[in-house]
Design an enzyme around this catalytic site. Sequence first.
Site, PDB file in Angstrom:
ATOM      1  N   ASN A 197      30.689 -39.628 -46.233  1.00  0.00           N
ATOM      2  CA  ASN A 197      30.079 -38.986 -45.066  1.00  0.00           C
ATOM      3  C   ASN A 197      31.153 -38.896 -43.972  1.00  0.00           C
ATOM      4  O   ASN A 197      32.299 -39.311 -44.172  1.00  0.00           O
ATOM      5  CB  ASN A 197      28.816 -39.728 -44.621  1.00  0.00           C
ATOM      6  CG  ASN A 197      29.085 -41.156 -44.150  1.00  0.00           C
ATOM      7  OD1 ASN A 197      30.205 -41.495 -43.763  1.00  0.00           O
ATOM      8  ND2 ASN A 197      28.079 -41.996 -44.181  1.00  0.00           N
ATOM      9  N   ARG A 198      30.781 -38.348 -42.832  1.00  0.00           N
ATOM     10  CA  ARG A 198      31.762 -38.128 -41.759  1.00  0.00           C
ATOM     11  C   ARG A 198      32.497 -39.402 -41.356  1.00  0.00           C
ATOM     12  O   ARG A 198      33.725 -39.415 -41.238  1.00  0.00           O
ATOM     13  CB  ARG A 198      31.040 -37.587 -40.521  1.00  0.00           C
ATOM     14  CG  ARG A 198      31.176 -36.121 -40.307  1.00  0.00           C
ATOM     15  CD  ARG A 198      30.565 -35.657 -39.000  1.00  0.00           C
ATOM     16  NE  ARG A 198      29.344 -36.322 -38.611  1.00  0.00           N
ATOM     17  CZ  ARG A 198      28.351 -35.749 -37.943  1.00  0.00           C
ATOM     18  NH1 ARG A 198      28.439 -34.471 -37.593  1.00  0.00           N
ATOM     19  NH2 ARG A 198      27.285 -36.430 -37.591  1.00  0.00           N
ATOM     20  N   GLU A 200      32.767 -42.262 -42.966  1.00  0.00           N
ATOM     21  CA  GLU A 200      33.578 -42.807 -44.065  1.00  0.00           C
ATOM     22  C   GLU A 200      34.884 -42.025 -44.198  1.00  0.00           C
ATOM     23  O   GLU A 200      35.951 -42.592 -44.415  1.00  0.00           O
ATOM     24  CB  GLU A 200      32.780 -42.763 -45.382  1.00  0.00           C
ATOM     25  CG  GLU A 200      31.676 -43.815 -45.435  1.00  0.00           C
ATOM     26  CD  GLU A 200      30.554 -43.513 -46.421  1.00  0.00           C
ATOM     27  OE1 GLU A 200      29.707 -44.397 -46.622  1.00  0.00           O
ATOM     28  OE2 GLU A 200      30.501 -42.393 -46.982  1.00  0.00           O
ATOM     29  N   ASP A 265      22.320 -40.766 -50.768  1.00  0.00           N
ATOM     30  CA  ASP A 265      21.924 -41.070 -52.152  1.00  0.00           C
ATOM     31  C   ASP A 265      21.281 -39.844 -52.802  1.00  0.00           C
ATOM     32  O   ASP A 265      21.504 -39.559 -53.984  1.00  0.00           O
ATOM     33  CB  ASP A 265      20.914 -42.223 -52.195  1.00  0.00           C
ATOM     34  CG  ASP A 265      21.475 -43.523 -51.633  1.00  0.00           C
ATOM     35  OD1 ASP A 265      22.709 -43.710 -51.665  1.00  0.00           O
ATOM     36  OD2 ASP A 265      20.669 -44.357 -51.170  1.00  0.00           O
TER      37      ASP A 265
HETATM   38  N1  LIG Z   1      20.437 -35.342 -38.621  1.00  0.00           N
HETATM   39  C1  LIG Z   1      20.438 -34.483 -39.653  1.00  0.00           C
HETATM   40  N2  LIG Z   1      20.032 -33.217 -39.492  1.00  0.00           N
HETATM   41  C2  LIG Z   1      20.010 -32.367 -40.517  1.00  0.00           C
HETATM   42  N3  LIG Z   1      20.407 -32.662 -41.776  1.00  0.00           N
HETATM   43  C3  LIG Z   1      20.836 -33.902 -42.002  1.00  0.00           C
HETATM   44  C4  LIG Z   1      20.881 -34.898 -40.965  1.00  0.00           C
HETATM   45  N4  LIG Z   1      21.348 -36.037 -41.482  1.00  0.00           N
HETATM   46  C5  LIG Z   1      21.572 -35.782 -42.799  1.00  0.00           C
HETATM   47  N5  LIG Z   1      21.301 -34.500 -43.111  1.00  0.00           N
HETATM   48  C6  LIG Z   1      21.442 -33.875 -44.452  1.00  0.00           C
HETATM   49  O1  LIG Z   1      21.714 -34.918 -45.405  1.00  0.00           O
HETATM   50  C7  LIG Z   1      23.052 -34.829 -45.918  1.00  0.00           C
HETATM   51  C8  LIG Z   1      23.677 -36.203 -46.044  1.00  0.00           C
HETATM   52  O2  LIG Z   1      23.619 -36.866 -44.811  1.00  0.00           O
HETATM   53  P1  LIG Z   1      24.823 -37.766 -44.236  1.00  0.00           P
HETATM   54  O3  LIG Z   1      26.051 -36.960 -44.125  1.00  0.00           O
HETATM   55  O4  LIG Z   1      24.302 -38.416 -43.018  1.00  0.00           O
HETATM   56  O5  LIG Z   1      25.013 -38.805 -45.424  1.00  0.00           O
HETATM   57  P2  LIG Z   1      25.091 -40.388 -45.395  1.00  0.00           P
HETATM   58  O6  LIG Z   1      25.602 -40.849 -44.086  1.00  0.00           O
HETATM   59  O7  LIG Z   1      25.822 -40.830 -46.606  1.00  0.00           O
HETATM   60  O8  LIG Z   1      23.590 -40.820 -45.545  1.00  0.00           O
HETATM   61  P3  LIG Z   1      23.057 -42.296 -45.789  1.00  0.00           P
HETATM   62  O9  LIG Z   1      24.239 -43.213 -45.790  1.00  0.00           O
HETATM   63  O10 LIG Z   1      22.099 -42.541 -44.681  1.00  0.00           O
HETATM   64  O11 LIG Z   1      22.393 -42.216 -47.114  1.00  0.00           O
HETATM   65  C9  LIG Z   1      23.783 -33.900 -44.948  1.00  0.00           C
HETATM   66  O12 LIG Z   1      24.826 -33.234 -45.608  1.00  0.00           O
HETATM   67  C10 LIG Z   1      22.645 -32.961 -44.510  1.00  0.00           C
HETATM   68  O13 LIG Z   1      22.408 -31.967 -45.499  1.00  0.00           O
HETATM   69 MG   LIG Z   2      26.103 -42.693 -47.693  1.00  0.00          MG
END
Ligand SMILES: Nc1ncnc2c1ncn2[C@@H]1O[C@H](COP(=O)(O)OP(=O)(O)OP(=O)(O)O)[C@@H](O)[C@H]1O
Ligand SMILES: [Mg+2]
Length: 313
Positions: A197-198, A200, A265
Amino acid sequence: MKLSDLQAAIAGARVLVAGDVMLDRYWFGDVERISPEAPVPVARIRKSEERAGGAANVARNIAALGGKVELLAVVGDDEAGGSLEKLLQAEGVATRLYRDPGIATTVKLRVLAKQQQLLRIDFEETPSHDILADKLDEFRRVLAGVDVVILSDYGKGGLLHVREMIAAAKAVGKPVLVDPKGDDYTPYRGATLLTPNRSEFKQVAGSWRDEADFMMRAQALREQLDLDALLITRSEEGMTLFRSQGVAHQPTVAQEVFDVSGAGDTVIGTLGLMLAAGLALPDAMAWSNRAAGVVVGKLGTAVVHPEELFIEG
Ligand SMILES: Nc1ncnc2c1ncn2[C@@H]1O[C@H](COP(=O)(O)OP(=O)(O)OP(=O)(O)O)[C@@H](O)[C@H]1O
Ligand SMILES: [Mg+2]
């Protein structure tokens, strides 16, 4: 591909998930007094809920969409490990859980009163080396029967042999997708795809000045780690796929956002399932973005069901 054909392909798709599993536990109670022992509230527990988290949540996302999924992971030889196994089996996940008598199952216990979290209690221990070595042997045996491998790293020590796992999967031509953790991605070198994610991504690639700089850093990381692709999930900005052929971006399709936990996930689970069903990466990404858009609209670490994802039109 027609939706009915896609769903038929999914029914035959086989995915192996390995990594760190955990049990998310919620205790709901009432607080009516302060403890006579210490200046803390006393919560009288009325009900409890639990859900499979981490790599187990990736697996349940795949099962919920109709795919066949095996989950290979280590738990403790305790009550929480048994609960996790029961939950997963009820959701259609084929479990291959190793019981390590030397550790407690990873549990995140939240105590809540009136919708408010009072306390979170974490149980976390690193699995023992012998158990992980056994698990690696089983990983090698199971590989032959699956189409795609997902390694879900939550930094709890279950992926000690991630290098060997990636090498073994590649040796038999199976794509390996990794949800990474930490500040050193060299153990993931040679994987098919990574889904940071961003934050990371920032941890390993540094801060970017603008979108052009972000793209440059992403392609540099992809090349340095010898990945086919890097998929960076960007919360409300959607997700961006980097390959040697170029860059593809998908804005989020989320209509409402209630709870983003577990969205990552859902992304990697859906992506792996769609690749296992025979889709090309950009199409698989579009489905995983849609699935993420649905799951953030639900409370709790939820999953997406076929009728929510496979909508005509
Ligand atoms: N606030 C948001 N608004 C709209 N879409 C979202 C939002 N948060 C997550 N998403 C959707 O979910 C996807 C994965 O979210 P994110 O990038 O936050 O992953 P993550 O941080 O690994 O999630 P987590 O660790 O909580 O499982 C994004 O690419 C988007 O499609
Ligand atoms: Mg994650």
